[in-house]
Design a protein around this motif. Structure first.
Motif, PDB file in Angstrom:
ATOM      1  N   ARG A 239      -2.359  -0.828   1.767  1.00  0.00           N
ATOM      2  CA  ARG A 239      -3.672  -1.170   2.331  1.00  0.00           C
ATOM      3  C   ARG A 239      -4.590  -1.871   1.339  1.00  0.00           C
ATOM      4  NH1 ARG A 239      -6.869   3.810   4.509  1.00  0.00           N
ATOM      5  NH2 ARG A 239      -8.450   2.282   5.069  1.00  0.00           N
ATOM      6  N   PHE A 240      -4.386  -1.574   0.069  1.00  0.00           N
ATOM      7  CA  PHE A 240      -5.382  -1.987  -0.916  1.00  0.00           C
ATOM      8  C   PHE A 240      -4.984  -3.196  -1.760  1.00  0.00           C
ATOM      9  CE2 PHE A 240      -6.414   2.340   0.166  1.00  0.00           C
ATOM     10  CZ  PHE A 240      -7.788   2.308   0.285  1.00  0.00           C
ATOM     11  N   LEU A 241      -3.685  -3.464  -1.865  1.00  0.00           N
ATOM     12  CA  LEU A 241      -3.229  -4.539  -2.752  1.00  0.00           C
ATOM     13  C   LEU A 241      -2.963  -5.819  -1.967  1.00  0.00           C
ATOM     14  CD1 LEU A 241      -2.434  -4.960  -5.761  1.00  0.00           C
ATOM     15  CD2 LEU A 241      -0.086  -4.393  -5.102  1.00  0.00           C
ATOM     16  N   LYS A 242      -3.442  -6.961  -2.485  1.00  0.00           N
ATOM     17  CA  LYS A 242      -3.185  -8.250  -1.828  1.00  0.00           C
ATOM     18  C   LYS A 242      -1.684  -8.527  -1.755  1.00  0.00           C
ATOM     19  CE  LYS A 242      -7.323 -10.895  -2.861  1.00  0.00           C
ATOM     20  NZ  LYS A 242      -7.941 -11.876  -3.765  1.00  0.00           N
ATOM     21  N   PRO A 243      -1.285  -9.377  -0.818  1.00  0.00           N
ATOM     22  CA  PRO A 243       0.159  -9.644  -0.652  1.00  0.00           C
ATOM     23  C   PRO A 243       0.812 -10.250  -1.895  1.00  0.00           C
ATOM     24  CG  PRO A 243      -1.114 -10.517   1.193  1.00  0.00           C
ATOM     25  CD  PRO A 243      -2.112 -10.023   0.201  1.00  0.00           C
ATOM     26  N   ASP A 244       0.017 -10.872  -2.763  1.00  0.00           N
ATOM     27  CA  ASP A 244       0.619 -11.413  -3.997  1.00  0.00           C
ATOM     28  C   ASP A 244       0.075 -10.685  -5.238  1.00  0.00           C
ATOM     29  OD1 ASP A 244      -1.958 -12.321  -3.946  1.00  0.00           O
ATOM     30  OD2 ASP A 244      -1.469 -14.354  -4.610  1.00  0.00           O
ATOM     31  N   GLY A 245      -0.423  -9.493  -5.039  1.00  0.00           N
ATOM     32  CA  GLY A 245      -1.048  -8.755  -6.142  1.00  0.00           C
ATOM     33  C   GLY A 245      -0.055  -7.971  -6.993  1.00  0.00           C
ATOM     34  N   ALA A 246      -0.597  -7.295  -7.973  1.00  0.00           N
ATOM     35  CA  ALA A 246       0.263  -6.504  -8.869  1.00  0.00           C
ATOM     36  C   ALA A 246      -0.318  -5.109  -9.077  1.00  0.00           C
ATOM     37  CB  ALA A 246       0.414  -7.196 -10.216  1.00  0.00           C
ATOM     38  N   LEU A 247       0.614  -4.186  -9.294  1.00  0.00           N
ATOM     39  CA  LEU A 247       0.248  -2.801  -9.616  1.00  0.00           C
ATOM     40  C   LEU A 247       0.747  -2.503 -11.029  1.00  0.00           C
ATOM     41  CD1 LEU A 247      -0.518   0.179  -8.810  1.00  0.00           C
ATOM     42  CD2 LEU A 247       1.839   0.401  -7.960  1.00  0.00           C
ATOM     43  N   LEU A 248      -0.155  -2.004 -11.859  1.00  0.00           N
ATOM     44  CA  LEU A 248       0.217  -1.656 -13.239  1.00  0.00           C
ATOM     45  C   LEU A 248      -0.098  -0.189 -13.485  1.00  0.00           C
ATOM     46  CD1 LEU A 248      -1.208  -4.635 -15.326  1.00  0.00           C
ATOM     47  CD2 LEU A 248       1.127  -3.827 -15.361  1.00  0.00           C
ATOM     48  N   ARG A 265      10.632   2.652  -3.364  1.00  0.00           N
ATOM     49  CA  ARG A 265      10.716   3.205  -2.005  1.00  0.00           C
ATOM     50  C   ARG A 265       9.683   2.612  -1.057  1.00  0.00           C
ATOM     51  NH1 ARG A 265      10.589   9.375  -2.365  1.00  0.00           N
ATOM     52  NH2 ARG A 265      11.938   9.530  -4.166  1.00  0.00           N
ATOM     53  N   THR A 266       8.603   2.051  -1.576  1.00  0.00           N
ATOM     54  CA  THR A 266       7.600   1.438  -0.704  1.00  0.00           C
ATOM     55  C   THR A 266       8.142   0.152  -0.079  1.00  0.00           C
ATOM     56  OG1 THR A 266       6.658   0.052  -2.456  1.00  0.00           O
ATOM     57  CG2 THR A 266       5.685   2.241  -2.172  1.00  0.00           C
ATOM     58  N   ALA A 267       9.155  -0.441  -0.707  1.00  0.00           N
ATOM     59  CA  ALA A 267       9.738  -1.723  -0.279  1.00  0.00           C
ATOM     60  C   ALA A 267       8.689  -2.828  -0.205  1.00  0.00           C
ATOM     61  CB  ALA A 267      10.472  -1.561   1.054  1.00  0.00           C
ATOM     62  N   LEU A 268       7.655  -2.743  -1.013  1.00  0.00           N
ATOM     63  CA  LEU A 268       6.590  -3.749  -0.990  1.00  0.00           C
ATOM     64  C   LEU A 268       6.684  -4.719  -2.157  1.00  0.00           C
ATOM     65  CD1 LEU A 268       3.525  -1.396  -0.324  1.00  0.00           C
ATOM     66  CD2 LEU A 268       4.531  -2.996   1.312  1.00  0.00           C
ATOM     67  N   PHE A 269       7.462  -4.369  -3.156  1.00  0.00           N
ATOM     68  CA  PHE A 269       7.402  -5.124  -4.412  1.00  0.00           C
ATOM     69  C   PHE A 269       8.676  -5.923  -4.669  1.00  0.00           C
ATOM     70  CE2 PHE A 269       4.402  -1.678  -4.683  1.00  0.00           C
ATOM     71  CZ  PHE A 269       3.271  -2.317  -5.172  1.00  0.00           C
ATOM     72  N   SER A 270       8.486  -7.156  -5.165  1.00  0.00           N
ATOM     73  CA  SER A 270       9.662  -8.003  -5.423  1.00  0.00           C
ATOM     74  C   SER A 270      10.230  -7.740  -6.810  1.00  0.00           C
ATOM     75  CB  SER A 270       9.301  -9.472  -5.267  1.00  0.00           C
ATOM     76  OG  SER A 270       8.151  -9.768  -6.024  1.00  0.00           O
ATOM     77  N   THR A 271       9.381  -7.441  -7.769  1.00  0.00           N
ATOM     78  CA  THR A 271       9.911  -7.096  -9.094  1.00  0.00           C
ATOM     79  C   THR A 271       9.207  -5.845  -9.622  1.00  0.00           C
ATOM     80  OG1 THR A 271       8.310  -8.516 -10.195  1.00  0.00           O
ATOM     81  CG2 THR A 271      10.495  -9.461  -9.820  1.00  0.00           C
ATOM     82  N   ILE A 272       9.994  -5.003 -10.239  1.00  0.00           N
ATOM     83  CA  ILE A 272       9.437  -3.791 -10.867  1.00  0.00           C
ATOM     84  C   ILE A 272      10.024  -3.723 -12.277  1.00  0.00           C
ATOM     85  CG2 ILE A 272       9.252  -1.277 -10.758  1.00  0.00           C
ATOM     86  CD1 ILE A 272       9.938  -1.526  -7.720  1.00  0.00           C
ATOM     87  N   THR A 273       9.153  -3.682 -13.272  1.00  0.00           N
ATOM     88  CA  THR A 273       9.689  -3.545 -14.639  1.00  0.00           C
ATOM     89  C   THR A 273       9.089  -2.305 -15.300  1.00  0.00           C
ATOM     90  OG1 THR A 273       7.948  -4.982 -15.472  1.00  0.00           O
ATOM     91  CG2 THR A 273      10.058  -6.021 -15.062  1.00  0.00           C
ATOM     92  N   VAL A 292       6.714 -14.356  -1.071  1.00  0.00           N
ATOM     93  CA  VAL A 292       7.351 -15.223  -0.073  1.00  0.00           C
ATOM     94  C   VAL A 292       6.727 -14.970   1.301  1.00  0.00           C
ATOM     95  CG1 VAL A 292       9.536 -15.897   0.995  1.00  0.00           C
ATOM     96  CG2 VAL A 292       9.486 -15.074  -1.366  1.00  0.00           C
ATOM     97  N   SER A 293       6.226 -16.059   1.900  1.00  0.00           N
ATOM     98  CA  SER A 293       5.633 -15.918   3.222  1.00  0.00           C
ATOM     99  C   SER A 293       6.728 -15.830   4.272  1.00  0.00           C
ATOM    100  CB  SER A 293       4.716 -17.111   3.493  1.00  0.00           C
ATOM    101  OG  SER A 293       4.632 -17.308   4.878  1.00  0.00           O
TER     102      SER A 293
END
Ligand code: GLN
Length: 303
Positions: A239-248, A265-273, A292-293
């Protein structure tokens, strides 16, 4: 009668703190002495032979004794340095750790890849060190920082003012995302950062005295396995993060695999490091949201 010079005092305090097994005894001695004398640390060395007056000696003695009992020096002098910025600290908030600078560095690097005003959210801000270091180092960053402790936020507010960031760092009191809900129609966030409590129940019992007896339990302990706050963050992140945003996220020394799995498990992120700090401990998780749109064909990378 013996005259106490700065030089003699530094040697004596360093020896006393060493004997009492206090971390970084020389640095701690410099911090205590410069605090009571109202000098910068470097000035101790340019005024090595200065004689210290009795009333100052008395004040110093009380502080050195407390430091010898492992009360954190940052609390005794009311400040510390983080990301080369001076931060006020008090017993109501965790003392900023040098490891957390890695999170700030990654946040600034992410923001530099983007144009225009950047909405940044800092959860569990404590004394405000992460929010302030980001805002200070990225002029387009507008930070909303939340914390459940109004006492911690009072310290953060003084730090925001000290660094002249009232226009770009807003502080809101409440549990994680709760205070952001009224803003939600207007804003989603480009970057969400958080250094939550992440110590497990067993680790908490084994913490060093200077941490366990003096720093706020609520800023350290996060349930039986230390992962409680991450679970609650990933539950709401969509709900809170933009579609191209990042979580740190800052994480504990061995939490890399567990936090990676929670984020995956959220299946929202393309890369996780997962990155280690310079002590070779797991420290920062960076998760980039998919860009990716769904409606447009993939870009042709060959032209
Ligand atoms: N790294 C801190 C410590 O070991 C814990 C900080 C936190 O829980 N955010 O004391």
């Amino acid at each position: 009668m013996m005259q106490w010079t700065i030089q003699k005092l530094l040697a004596w305090i360093t020896e006393y703190l060493t004997k009492n097994k206090v971390d970084a005894p020389r640095l701690s001695a410099e911090m205590l002495l410069s605090h009571v004398l109202g000098l910068k640390r470097i000035e101790l060395y340019t005024q090595f032979d200065q004689i210290v007056e009795k009333d100052t000696l008395d004040r110093l003695h009380g502080l050195v004794k407390r430091a010898g009992l492992h009360e954190p020096v940052a609390y005794l002098v009311g400040r510390t340095e983080f990301y080369s910025l001076e931060m006020e600290v008090a017993a109501d908030c965790l003392i900023p750790r040098p490891e957390t600078e890695l999170l700030v560095q990654r946040a600034i690097e992410f923001l530099r890849t983007r144009e225009g005003k950047q909405h940044v959210c800092d959860l569990c801000t404590g004394c405000g060190c992460i929010a302030i270091a980001i805002a200070k180092n990225h002029a387009n960053a507008h930070v909303v920082a939340t914390d459940i402790s109004d006492k911690a936020l009072a310290v953060a507010a003084r730090n925001v003012e000290k660094h002249g960031l009232q226009e770009r760092v807003e502080l809101l009191c409440g549990d994680l995302f709760d205070p952001l809900v009224p803003h939600l129609d207007a804003t989603q966030w480009d970057l969400i950062v958080c250094n939550p409590p992440y110590v497990s129940a067993a680790e908490y019992e084994a913490l060093d005295k200077n941490v366990k007896d003096y720093e706020p339990k609520a800023a350290l302990l996060a349930g039986e396995d230390g992962l409680d706050i991450y679970r609650r963050i990933v539950e709401k992140i969509d709900r809170f993060l933009k579609p191209d945003g990042a979580l740190l996220l800052e994480i504990g020394y061995a939490q890399g695999p567990a936090v990676r799995e929670l984020v995956e498990r959220t299946a929202l992120f393309s890369t996780i490091t997962v990155e280690k700090d310079n002590q070779n401990n797991d420290r920062v998780v960076t998760a980039r949201r998919t860009t990716v749109s769904q409606d447009s064909p993939p870009a042709d990378r060959s032209v």
